[in-house]
Design an enzyme around this catalytic site. Structure first.
Site, PDB file in Angstrom:
ATOM      1  N   HIS A  23      34.402  44.370  39.815  1.00  0.00           N
ATOM      2  CA  HIS A  23      35.170  43.388  40.467  1.00  0.00           C
ATOM      3  C   HIS A  23      36.093  43.182  39.442  1.00  0.00           C
ATOM      4  CE1 HIS A  23      31.002  41.112  41.750  1.00  0.00           C
ATOM      5  NE2 HIS A  23      31.720  41.530  42.799  1.00  0.00           N
ATOM      6  N   HIS A  79      26.931  43.328  54.503  1.00  0.00           N
ATOM      7  CA  HIS A  79      27.877  42.405  53.615  1.00  0.00           C
ATOM      8  C   HIS A  79      29.106  43.114  53.528  1.00  0.00           C
ATOM      9  CE1 HIS A  79      28.881  40.358  49.797  1.00  0.00           C
ATOM     10  NE2 HIS A  79      28.497  41.635  49.172  1.00  0.00           N
ATOM     11  N   GLU A  81      31.748  43.089  51.164  1.00  0.00           N
ATOM     12  CA  GLU A  81      32.191  43.483  50.030  1.00  0.00           C
ATOM     13  C   GLU A  81      32.737  44.811  50.091  1.00  0.00           C
ATOM     14  OE1 GLU A  81      30.427  41.674  46.731  1.00  0.00           O
ATOM     15  OE2 GLU A  81      32.264  41.852  45.458  1.00  0.00           O
ATOM     16  N   ASP A  83      32.564  47.218  47.901  1.00  0.00           N
ATOM     17  CA  ASP A  83      31.893  48.381  47.431  1.00  0.00           C
ATOM     18  C   ASP A  83      31.012  49.062  48.360  1.00  0.00           C
ATOM     19  OD1 ASP A  83      31.014  45.803  47.190  1.00  0.00           O
ATOM     20  OD2 ASP A  83      29.459  46.440  45.851  1.00  0.00           O
ATOM     21  N   HIS A 145      24.676  37.610  47.874  1.00  0.00           N
ATOM     22  CA  HIS A 145      25.420  36.520  46.949  1.00  0.00           C
ATOM     23  C   HIS A 145      26.771  35.930  47.831  1.00  0.00           C
ATOM     24  CE1 HIS A 145      28.746  39.293  45.481  1.00  0.00           C
ATOM     25  NE2 HIS A 145      27.961  40.054  46.123  1.00  0.00           N
ATOM     26  N   ASP A 164      22.639  43.665  47.959  1.00  0.00           N
ATOM     27  CA  ASP A 164      22.921  43.330  46.693  1.00  0.00           C
ATOM     28  C   ASP A 164      21.794  42.850  46.012  1.00  0.00           C
ATOM     29  OD1 ASP A 164      25.507  44.525  46.315  1.00  0.00           O
ATOM     30  OD2 ASP A 164      26.424  42.624  46.952  1.00  0.00           O
ATOM     31  N   TYR A 192      22.053  41.999  36.275  1.00  0.00           N
ATOM     32  CA  TYR A 192      22.811  41.904  37.660  1.00  0.00           C
ATOM     33  C   TYR A 192      22.514  40.651  38.132  1.00  0.00           C
ATOM     34  CZ  TYR A 192      24.398  43.441  42.300  1.00  0.00           C
ATOM     35  OH  TYR A 192      24.883  43.435  43.465  1.00  0.00           O
ATOM     36  N   HIS A 225      22.761  48.773  45.284  1.00  0.00           N
ATOM     37  CA  HIS A 225      22.931  49.455  44.126  1.00  0.00           C
ATOM     38  C   HIS A 225      21.842  49.867  43.241  1.00  0.00           C
ATOM     39  CE1 HIS A 225      27.298  47.969  44.409  1.00  0.00           C
ATOM     40  NE2 HIS A 225      26.608  46.688  44.473  1.00  0.00           N
TER      41      HIS A 225
HETATM   42 FE   LIG Z   1      28.477  42.201  46.825  1.00  0.00          FE
HETATM   43 FE   LIG Z   2      27.523  45.151  45.880  1.00  0.00          FE
END
Ligand SMILES: [Fe+2]
Ligand SMILES: [Fe+2]
Ligand SMILES: Cc1cc2nc3c(=O)[nH]c(=O)nc-3n(C[C@H](O)[C@H](O)[C@H](O)COP(=O)(O)O)c2cc1C
Length: 399
Positions: A23, A79, A81, A83, A145, A164, A192, A225
């Site tokens: 992030h 998701h 995001e 990553d 999230h 996540d 996390y 992850h």
């Molecule tokens: Fe995420």
């Molecule tokens: Fe992630």
């Protein structure tokens, strides 16, 4: 190196050993991370999530060893995001026959990142998708999230792709929880949770209850992850239930910042008082420690006593980013108090108390000020504060 995690289902992710910040620079990742992507080879072929954009070339090379991308039918994007979706544009250039499967909220976030006219299919909780021999079941998990987050469950293999949730920023040689140091794993899973999921704890509790009520067998949990949970996979679900409940724990953090050790000596005296009363504590010098690790320690403590001397009519600036992130995490069920040295105006203790309140902490005892270097009776007042906080904490944690 790709790994077959179930017959016909492959981990095709990337291990990022060198990652130290996530992030931007907002989250420390001292043990690196992994971006987990999965390939399901069935009559229909599906990819579940991708990897972060800088790893696109290695990712696609690994995928091509297992399948011609033109044969991929579905790219399930749990998701948006970056990553997990960073390699999506490159993958979709080769996966010319694929449909991108997203949650309803993913219809906002995925196009919102890439602005491409891919074929999309939006799914909701309870929707299924047949791959031939296997059937996928989708479960929306909003705010675990992001609003778009969903889980994908493979019925025949009792395998949950949880994105996540249940993940860890943890680079390892092997892919499964029984192949790594359990203490490192728990630390990273907790860090996390604290830094990513704490604000959504109420949703975590509700979502877990909702999924458990479906009585789906769970043989393996494969997050996006870190390692996959195959040995006793529900252990991490139990941990999440515990963490989300945020029951006050009978331990304390004494967090302080200090220029000439006056407030530091007060902090040590507060610690002595806590220990006198039998409460274990961690003494943390704010500016010398990682903010995310500090917040992880704070999360685990039922009491947090914070000290700062006064500088320019305020508290010491190293504490500001800690308070800033702490407020956003919306932690619950903590008591606290403040202390600090000063020279002439001495605003810091009142200001720290105000910050603690904004962080949701109940300020349980009046703060202690010491002018210049603390005198023996002022240090004794700090020990008394430690004992008083310990007594209040013991009352709160007596179940
Ligand atoms: Fe995420
Ligand atoms: Fe992630
Ligand atoms: C740059 C600087 C600014 C300060 N500003 C204030 C102030 O506005 N009000 C005050 O009461 N004390 C002020 N002080 C005095 C300190 O609070 C005092 O030296 C205190 O004992 C330092 O405690 P520490 O060793 O824990 O940092 C200031 C000190 C420094 C070095």
């Amino acid at each position: 190196m790709h790994t077959e995690i179930k017959p016909g289902i492959h981990w095709i992710g990337i291990v990022d050993w060198g990652l130290r910040h996530f992030h931007g620079h907002e989250l420390s990742t001292n043990r690196g991370s992994t971006y987990n992507s999965y390939l399901i080879l069935d009559e229909k072929i599906a990819v579940v999530d991708t990897v972060w954009a800088p790893f696109t070339d290695d990712y696609l090379a690994q995928l091509r060893q297992l399948v011609d991308p033109a044969r991929i039918d579905y790219v399930i994007t749990n998701h948006a995001e970056p990553d997990h979706s960073g390699a999506l544009p490159a993958l979709m250039r080769e996966a010319v026959n694929a449909t991108v499967v997203v949650s309803k909220k993913g219809m906002d976030s995925v196009p919102g990142h890439y602005h491409q006219d891919w074929r999309f299919k939006a799914v909701g909780t309870g929707d299924t998708l047949s791959l031939g021999r296997r059937e996928l079941l989708f479960l929306e998990a909003p705010m675990l999230h992001w609003p778009d987050t969903m889980f994908t469950y493979v019925k025949n293999d009792a395998l949950l792709f949880s994105n996540d949730a249940f993940g860890q920023h943890y680079a390892t040689a092997f892919r499964f929880n029984d192949q790594v140091d359990p203490l490192e794993l728990e630390q990273e899973a907790l860090k996390y949770y604290v830094n990513i999921l704490t604000p959504y704890s109420a949703m975590v509790t509700k979502k877990i209850a909702e999924i458990l009520a479906l009585k789906l067998p769970v043989d393996m949990i494969a997050p996006s992850h870190g390692v996959l949970w195959r040995q006793n996979p529900l252990q991490i679900v139990t941990k999440y239930q515990e963490w989300a409940a945020q029951q006050p724990q009978p331990q304390a953090v004494v967090l302080y910042e200090s220029m000439w050790h006056a407030t530091r000596r007060m902090a040590e005296a507060v610690g002595d008082g806590l220990a006198d009363a039998g409460v274990p504590y961690k003494l943390i010098y704010a500016s010398a420690n990682d903010r995310n690790d500090i917040l992880t320690d704070i999360f685990q403590a039922g009491a947090v006593v914070v000290g700062s001397s006064t500088v320019n009519n305020g508290f010491l600036p190293s504490l500001a980013p800690i308070f800033s992130e702490w407020k956003g995490l919306r932690m619950k069920n903590k008591i606290g108090a403040a202390f600090g040295s000063y020279g002439w105006s001495g605003e810091s203790v009142k200001l720290v108390e105000a910050q603690l309140k904004e962080c949701g902490v109940t300020v349980a005892h009046p703060g202690i000020l010491a002018k210049w270097q603390p005198k023996p009776e002022e240090l004794e007042a700090c020990r008394a504060l430690g004992r008083a906080v310990a007594a209040t904490l013991k009352g709160e944690t007596k179940a």
